[in-house]
Write an enzyme that holds these catalytic residues in place. Structure first.
Site, mmCIF file in Angstrom:
data_model
loop_
_atom_site.group_PDB
_atom_site.id
_atom_site.type_symbol
_atom_site.label_atom_id
_atom_site.label_comp_id
_atom_site.label_asym_id
_atom_site.label_seq_id
_atom_site.Cartn_x
_atom_site.Cartn_y
_atom_site.Cartn_z
ATOM 1 N N CYS A 260 0.810 -1.223 0.000
ATOM 2 C CA CYS A 260 0.000 0.000 0.000
ATOM 3 C C CYS A 260 0.844 1.275 0.000
ATOM 4 O O CYS A 260 0.643 2.166 -0.831
ATOM 5 C CB CYS A 260 -0.979 -0.021 1.172
ATOM 6 S SG CYS A 260 -0.229 0.099 2.811
ATOM 7 N N HIS A 312 -2.589 1.342 6.759
ATOM 8 C CA HIS A 312 -2.996 1.240 5.350
ATOM 9 C C HIS A 312 -3.176 2.635 4.786
ATOM 10 O O HIS A 312 -3.553 3.574 5.492
ATOM 11 C CB HIS A 312 -4.290 0.440 5.205
ATOM 12 C CG HIS A 312 -4.594 0.087 3.783
ATOM 13 N ND1 HIS A 312 -3.847 -0.809 3.056
ATOM 14 C CD2 HIS A 312 -5.561 0.531 2.930
ATOM 15 C CE1 HIS A 312 -4.335 -0.923 1.838
ATOM 16 N NE2 HIS A 312 -5.369 -0.108 1.731
ATOM 17 N N HIS A 324 -5.623 1.932 -4.446
ATOM 18 C CA HIS A 324 -4.743 1.397 -3.408
ATOM 19 C C HIS A 324 -4.293 -0.012 -3.784
ATOM 20 O O HIS A 324 -4.825 -0.636 -4.711
ATOM 21 C CB HIS A 324 -5.446 1.396 -2.048
ATOM 22 C CG HIS A 324 -6.545 0.371 -1.942
ATOM 23 N ND1 HIS A 324 -6.821 -0.332 -0.791
ATOM 24 C CD2 HIS A 324 -7.457 -0.091 -2.854
ATOM 25 C CE1 HIS A 324 -7.838 -1.157 -0.984
ATOM 26 N NE2 HIS A 324 -8.241 -1.036 -2.221
#
Length: 348
Positions: A260, A312, A324
């Site tokens: 990520c 994240h 993402h």
């Protein structure tokens, strides 16, 4: 002539015993079979376990990324210090050689006081010339000694700094290896759970949550997306979107696979902007936009909160959507910006 006798029939009691024994054997066999073949977990049970493993793995991945960044920095610092130590050692050797020349000159004088030797000279001009040379030699000797001491002090300090940096690097390397093992263990367990499901159920488990901001995980109409407020942000959005479909790989920052935070680093690096490596560090870049995604602009970093950690990150692209790198088995794609709890939004 042989007699033919009918075989003796078992008594009713004996039949009852045999029947009971057989029934017990069947029951025991059924119990053993039940223990040998436990019921398969449901899709929802596997999803819950895989989601938990994914969160733990992402936390470990970001820890690994941070440790790797520190280890790389320490490795570079150690290399520079070792080069400095080598150069300082060469300079120290040269200074020592110069001092040895001065000492040899004194030895050749046979221990006679230099000023007495000058006084015995019959040529005044020669006396003055030698006196000047002697003063220069004494001054040079003093300077060489001072330089030698200073250089030795610098060399000792550089060696101590190098030792400390190498020890810190060794600690970061151990952290790297431990964290890598944690990630691989969680990844193996996640795969084991997913392999118990059908292909359709596996796909459902790996799908992102939809959230309420938008519907459809990767069916974004790019023509309707708003433009970013800066050229760099727009470039980062375009580059991040161009990576859709590429696999998630923990610790990767492109160009063929990403985690990520690695996707954010890669997209902004291509736009000429340096970002720190981890989502925790990225949560402190630029300026804060708060947590309300309605205030976000294309190119903003959306940091998500899981179990109290910022583990994240996605990039807002407009229309309530982020791009993402989700998790192992799920390629780079888009999702609703509010599909996960938002911790902070940062404008780079």
């Amino acid at each position: 002539m042989a007699s033919h006798r009918r075989p003796k029939q078992p008594s009713r009691a004996r039949l009852a015993v045999l029947t009971g024994t057989a029934a017990t054997a069947v029951a025991l066999s059924a119990q053993v079979g039940a223990q040998a073949a436990p019921a398969q977990p449901s899709k929802d049970e596997v999803k819950a376990q895989v989601d938990k493993l994914s969160e733990e793995m992402e936390q470990a991945t970001e820890k690994y990324n941070g440790a790797k960044e520190r280890a790389d920095r320490l490795r570079q610092q150690a290399g520079q210090l070792q080069d400095q130590v080598a150069r300082s050692q060469e300079q120290l050797t040269e200074l020592s050689a110069g001092l040895a020349v001065v000492a040899a000159d004194e030895y050749r004088q046979g221990g006679v006081d230099p000023s007495m030797q000058l006084m015995l000279s019959s040529d005044p001009d020669e006396y003055l010339a030698k006196a000047s040379s002697f003063d220069q030699a004494a001054s040079t000797q003093s300077e060489v000694l001072k330089a030698l001491k200073d250089q030795q002090r610098r060399l000792d300090q550089q060696k101590q700094e190098t030792t400390a940096v190498l020890a810190e690097l060794d600690g970061e390397t151990r952290t790297l290896n431990d964290t890598k093992n944690q990630v691989q263990s969680k990844l193996a367990e996640s795969r084991r759970l997913l392999n118990q499901l059908s292909a359709a159920d596996r796909a459902a488990v790996l799908a992102d949550n939809e959230g309420t901001a938008s519907r459809g995980s990767d069916r974004v109409d790019l023509s309707t997306l708003p433009k970013a407020s800066s050229a760099a942000a727009q470039s980062a959005v375009d580059i991040a979107l161009a990576q859709r479909g590429k696999p998630y790989l923990w610790g990767a920052q492109g160009p063929n696979s990403f985690d990520c935070s690695g996707l954010m680093v890669y997209a902004y690096a291509q736009a000429g902007v340096h970002l720190p490596r981890t989502s925790q560090e990225q949560a402190g870049v630029g300026s804060s936009v708060g947590r309300d995604w309605h205030n976000a602009q294309p190119g903003d970093l959306v940091i998500y909160n899981s179990n109290g950690t910022r583990d994240h990150v996605g990039m807002y692209i407009g229309n309530g959507t982020v791009v993402h790198a989700p998790k192992p088995g799920a390629p780079v794609r888009t999702m609703a910006v509010d599909a996960l709890p938002i911790s902070t939004i940062r404008r780079v």
